[in-house]
Write a protein that holds these residues in place. Structure first.
Motif, PDB file in Angstrom:
ATOM      1  N   TYR A   1      13.022   5.727  -1.868  1.00 23.36           N
ATOM      2  CA  TYR A   1      12.227   5.340  -3.025  1.00 23.36           C
ATOM      3  C   TYR A   1      13.164   4.813  -4.102  1.00 23.36           C
ATOM      4  O   TYR A   1      14.070   5.531  -4.546  1.00 23.36           O
ATOM      5  CB  TYR A   1      11.427   6.528  -3.571  1.00 23.36           C
ATOM      6  N   PHE A   2      12.946   3.532  -4.487  1.00 24.42           N
ATOM      7  CA  PHE A   2      13.760   2.909  -5.538  1.00 24.42           C
ATOM      8  C   PHE A   2      15.261   3.024  -5.219  1.00 24.42           C
ATOM      9  O   PHE A   2      16.082   3.303  -6.087  1.00 24.42           O
ATOM     10  CB  PHE A   2      13.464   3.526  -6.903  1.00 24.42           C
ATOM     11  N   GLY A   3      15.586   2.837  -3.938  1.00 26.39           N
ATOM     12  CA  GLY A   3      16.982   2.844  -3.523  1.00 26.39           C
ATOM     13  C   GLY A   3      17.574   4.222  -3.305  1.00 26.39           C
ATOM     14  O   GLY A   3      18.765   4.338  -2.983  1.00 26.39           O
ATOM     15  N   ARG A   4      16.778   5.262  -3.433  1.00 25.50           N
ATOM     16  CA  ARG A   4      17.291   6.626  -3.271  1.00 25.50           C
ATOM     17  C   ARG A   4      16.551   7.309  -2.125  1.00 25.50           C
ATOM     18  O   ARG A   4      15.316   7.327  -2.100  1.00 25.50           O
ATOM     19  CB  ARG A   4      17.075   7.399  -4.561  1.00 25.50           C
TER      20      ARG A   4
ATOM     21  N   ASN B   1      11.862  10.599 -12.152  1.00 31.05           N
ATOM     22  CA  ASN B   1      13.052   9.797 -12.410  1.00 31.05           C
ATOM     23  C   ASN B   1      13.451   9.942 -13.878  1.00 31.05           C
ATOM     24  O   ASN B   1      12.814  10.682 -14.645  1.00 31.05           O
ATOM     25  CB  ASN B   1      12.823   8.326 -12.029  1.00 31.05           C
ATOM     26  N   ASP B   2      14.491   9.234 -14.283  1.00 32.70           N
ATOM     27  CA  ASP B   2      15.006   9.406 -15.645  1.00 32.70           C
ATOM     28  C   ASP B   2      13.956   9.066 -16.693  1.00 32.70           C
ATOM     29  O   ASP B   2      13.879   9.718 -17.741  1.00 32.70           O
ATOM     30  CB  ASP B   2      16.255   8.543 -15.856  1.00 32.70           C
ATOM     31  N   ARG B   3      13.149   8.052 -16.436  1.00 31.30           N
ATOM     32  CA  ARG B   3      12.199   7.599 -17.441  1.00 31.30           C
ATOM     33  C   ARG B   3      11.005   8.553 -17.598  1.00 31.30           C
ATOM     34  O   ARG B   3      10.511   8.770 -18.707  1.00 31.30           O
ATOM     35  CB  ARG B   3      11.684   6.199 -17.089  1.00 31.30           C
ATOM     36  N   TYR B   4      10.550   9.124 -16.483  1.00 33.66           N
ATOM     37  CA  TYR B   4       9.287   9.863 -16.511  1.00 33.66           C
ATOM     38  C   TYR B   4       9.408  11.348 -16.172  1.00 33.66           C
ATOM     39  O   TYR B   4       8.385  12.024 -16.039  1.00 33.66           O
ATOM     40  CB  TYR B   4       8.288   9.206 -15.559  1.00 33.66           C
ATOM     41  N   LEU B   5      10.624  11.861 -16.053  1.00 37.98           N
ATOM     42  CA  LEU B   5      10.794  13.257 -15.672  1.00 37.98           C
ATOM     43  C   LEU B   5      10.004  14.188 -16.587  1.00 37.98           C
ATOM     44  O   LEU B   5       9.369  15.150 -16.121  1.00 37.98           O
ATOM     45  CB  LEU B   5      12.278  13.628 -15.702  1.00 37.98           C
ATOM     46  N   TYR B   6      10.033  13.924 -17.889  1.00 34.27           N
ATOM     47  CA  TYR B   6       9.310  14.759 -18.858  1.00 34.27           C
ATOM     48  C   TYR B   6       7.997  14.105 -19.292  1.00 34.27           C
ATOM     49  O   TYR B   6       6.963  14.768 -19.368  1.00 34.27           O
ATOM     50  CB  TYR B   6      10.192  15.037 -20.075  1.00 34.27           C
ATOM     51  N   PHE B   7       8.028  12.813 -19.566  1.00 34.83           N
ATOM     52  CA  PHE B   7       6.835  12.141 -20.063  1.00 34.83           C
ATOM     53  C   PHE B   7       5.712  12.161 -19.030  1.00 34.83           C
ATOM     54  O   PHE B   7       4.536  12.246 -19.390  1.00 34.83           O
ATOM     55  CB  PHE B   7       7.172  10.691 -20.447  1.00 34.83           C
ATOM     56  N   GLY B   8       6.054  12.091 -17.758  1.00 36.54           N
ATOM     57  CA  GLY B   8       5.029  12.034 -16.721  1.00 36.54           C
ATOM     58  C   GLY B   8       4.641  13.372 -16.129  1.00 36.54           C
ATOM     59  O   GLY B   8       3.770  13.438 -15.255  1.00 36.54           O
ATOM     60  N   ARG B   9       5.246  14.449 -16.623  1.00 35.09           N
ATOM     61  CA  ARG B   9       5.002  15.752 -15.992  1.00 35.09           C
ATOM     62  C   ARG B   9       3.554  16.209 -16.134  1.00 35.09           C
ATOM     63  O   ARG B   9       2.950  16.705 -15.183  1.00 35.09           O
ATOM     64  CB  ARG B   9       5.956  16.797 -16.573  1.00 35.09           C
ATOM     65  N   ALA B  10       2.981  16.069 -17.313  1.00 37.10           N
ATOM     66  CA  ALA B  10       1.596  16.522 -17.523  1.00 37.10           C
ATOM     67  C   ALA B  10       0.632  15.733 -16.642  1.00 37.10           C
ATOM     68  O   ALA B  10      -0.309  16.304 -16.068  1.00 37.10           O
ATOM     69  CB  ALA B  10       1.214  16.381 -18.995  1.00 37.10           C
ATOM     70  N   ALA B  11       0.853  14.419 -16.516  1.00 36.13           N
ATOM     71  CA  ALA B  11      -0.018  13.598 -15.667  1.00 36.13           C
ATOM     72  C   ALA B  11       0.075  14.042 -14.214  1.00 36.13           C
ATOM     73  O   ALA B  11      -0.943  14.135 -13.509  1.00 36.13           O
ATOM     74  CB  ALA B  11       0.363  12.126 -15.803  1.00 36.13           C
ATOM     75  N   ALA B  12       1.297  14.333 -13.747  1.00 40.33           N
ATOM     76  CA  ALA B  12       1.474  14.762 -12.356  1.00 40.33           C
ATOM     77  C   ALA B  12       0.807  16.107 -12.110  1.00 40.33           C
ATOM     78  O   ALA B  12       0.134  16.308 -11.083  1.00 40.33           O
ATOM     79  CB  ALA B  12       2.962  14.839 -12.025  1.00 40.33           C
ATOM     80  N   ARG B  13       0.954  17.035 -13.047  1.00 40.04           N
ATOM     81  CA  ARG B  13       0.330  18.359 -12.880  1.00 40.04           C
ATOM     82  C   ARG B  13      -1.194  18.247 -12.924  1.00 40.04           C
ATOM     83  O   ARG B  13      -1.899  18.950 -12.187  1.00 40.04           O
ATOM     84  CB  ARG B  13       0.830  19.298 -13.972  1.00 40.04           C
ATOM     85  N   LEU B  14      -1.706  17.409 -13.810  1.00 40.04           N
ATOM     86  CA  LEU B  14      -3.156  17.233 -13.895  1.00 40.04           C
ATOM     87  C   LEU B  14      -3.696  16.620 -12.605  1.00 40.04           C
ATOM     88  O   LEU B  14      -4.766  17.012 -12.112  1.00 40.04           O
ATOM     89  CB  LEU B  14      -3.503  16.355 -15.098  1.00 40.04           C
TER      90      LEU B  14
ATOM     91  N   ILE C   1       0.801  -1.226   0.000  1.00 36.74           N
ATOM     92  CA  ILE C   1       0.000   0.000   0.000  1.00 36.74           C
ATOM     93  C   ILE C   1       0.833   1.275   0.000  1.00 36.74           C
ATOM     94  O   ILE C   1       0.274   2.375   0.032  1.00 36.74           O
ATOM     95  CB  ILE C   1      -0.982   0.030   1.194  1.00 36.74           C
ATOM     96  N   VAL C   2       2.157   1.163  -0.026  1.00 34.58           N
ATOM     97  CA  VAL C   2       2.998   2.364  -0.082  1.00 34.58           C
ATOM     98  C   VAL C   2       3.953   2.261  -1.263  1.00 34.58           C
ATOM     99  O   VAL C   2       4.238   1.164  -1.754  1.00 34.58           O
ATOM    100  CB  VAL C   2       3.799   2.578   1.228  1.00 34.58           C
ATOM    101  N   GLY C   3       4.469   3.407  -1.698  1.00 33.21           N
ATOM    102  CA  GLY C   3       5.394   3.418  -2.820  1.00 33.21           C
ATOM    103  C   GLY C   3       6.849   3.417  -2.415  1.00 33.21           C
ATOM    104  O   GLY C   3       7.729   3.250  -3.257  1.00 33.21           O
ATOM    105  N   ARG C   4       7.143   3.579  -1.134  1.00 34.70           N
ATOM    106  CA  ARG C   4       8.527   3.667  -0.677  1.00 34.70           C
ATOM    107  C   ARG C   4       9.149   2.288  -0.520  1.00 34.70           C
ATOM    108  O   ARG C   4       8.454   1.265  -0.507  1.00 34.70           O
ATOM    109  CB  ARG C   4       8.583   4.414   0.654  1.00 34.70           C
TER     110      ARG C   4
END
Length: 322
Positions: free
Chosen positions: A270-273, A190-203, A129-132
């Motif tokens: 999160y993911f080792g960081r 993260n490296d994969r979603y820094l740009y691709f996921g930005r609109a989803a996060a803002r929405l 139930i957590v992402g960490r």
């Protein structure tokens, strides 16, 4: 009237049955759609920050709009065949938009494992139930993570779906779930979603802005109704509600921390960081396993308060229109 009745029936079904494992859930298909759209868009757009931003915008626009259109069409088709069928479809999706009992059950498993002294099993239970990262959490860290996720997910798993159900019915609530699911899958820095996921996060931030604040107020009511410290919940919410990178996540967490008299938040892996985050609340005492049950009781009471307030406001609005 039908929308309010479908929402109330869906809430009751969630309280009774949670999310049965055998029943297909819209979020599963939303997840498949997100994976499919990402796989379709990424190879066809420039592999640059601008190209990834564009792909993310297309995804963030297409999935909620497509979800809303499909759900609205299905409700209209079912209602055209028979009013009872239309009501049943809207009730089903109202039920599936909510996640109150499922969250309470999952967090209660964490408490049960902690009270049995099974720290490895408790870490596995809280990881659901957590992402960490949970492998190195202490017993207090596990309890704190569970309390935090109950408080935070009350907003996007209960209060926000109720908000959108009462405004626009099941289609709008499912569109909200699409936004929330996108954020949970691609809204990472993260490296994969820094740009691709930005609109989803803002929405997702925008969709939760009002519901998260209403959720915090309902949580304070839930604290008072269950014998917790509603006055301190208000105090800590006023002071610490912005102690998070997200504009919304600390809203209910701060109310919960104040109600319990504990400190939440702080650094997490999160993911080792390790990510440094501000703390929320005062360390009047350590977080303990029983705080999970206390948080769940507040969540149930807050959910009931949110439903009652929403239905009452809808009834008042209908009377005024007449």
């Amino acid at each position: 009237m039908r929308r309010a009745a479908a929402t109330a029936c869906g809430f009751a079904l969630d309280l009774l049955l949670a999310d049965p494992a055998w029943m297909p859930h819209p979020v599963v298909y939303m997840g498949k759609a997100i994976t499919g759209l990402e796989g379709f868009l990424r190879p066809r757009l420039p592999q640059t920050p601008q190209g990834e931003l564009l792909g993310g915008v297309i995804l963030a626009a297409a999935l909620p709009a497509g979800t809303y259109a499909a759900a609205r069409g299905a409700c209209a088709l079912a209602g055209g065949l028979h009013p009872g069928l239309g009501f049943a479809v809207e009730t089903l999706w109202s039920w599936q938009a909510l996640a109150l009992k499922g969250l309470a059950e999952e967090s209660a498993r964490v408490q049960a494992e902690l009270e049995r002294g099974g720290l490895p099993a408790a870490r596995k239970a809280v990881a659901r139930i957590v992402g960490r990262d949970t492998q190195a959490l202490t017993a207090e860290g596990v309890a704190k993570a569970a309390v935090e996720t109950v408080a935070e997910n009350f907003s996007d798993g209960v209060a926000a779906p109720l908000f959108y159900l009462l405004i626009g019915g099941a289609p709008l609530a499912l569109a909200y779930k699409a936004v929330n699911t996108m954020d949970s899958m691609v809204g990472y820095k993260n490296d994969r979603y820094l740009y691709f996921g930005r609109a989803a996060a803002r929405l997702d931030d925008a969709a939760n802005f009002i519901p998260s604040r209403l959720a915090a107020l309902c949580w304070m009511a839930g604290a008072a109704l269950t014998g917790q410290d509603g006055k301190n919940a208000w105090h800590i919410w006023r002071r610490d509600r912005h102690n998070h990178a997200s504009p919304n996540s600390a809203q209910t967490e701060s109310a919960c921390a104040g109600a319990l008299g504990v400190r939440l938040g702080g650094s997490a892996s999160y993911f080792g960081r390790v990510v440094d985050k501000p703390t929320i609340g005062d360390p009047d005492r350590p977080v303990e396993p029983r705080d999970i049950a206390r948080a769940n009781r507040m969540m149930y009471a807050a959910g009931g308060a949110a439903l009652a307030a929403g239905l009452g406001l809808r009834a008042l609005a209908r009377r005024r229109r007449r």
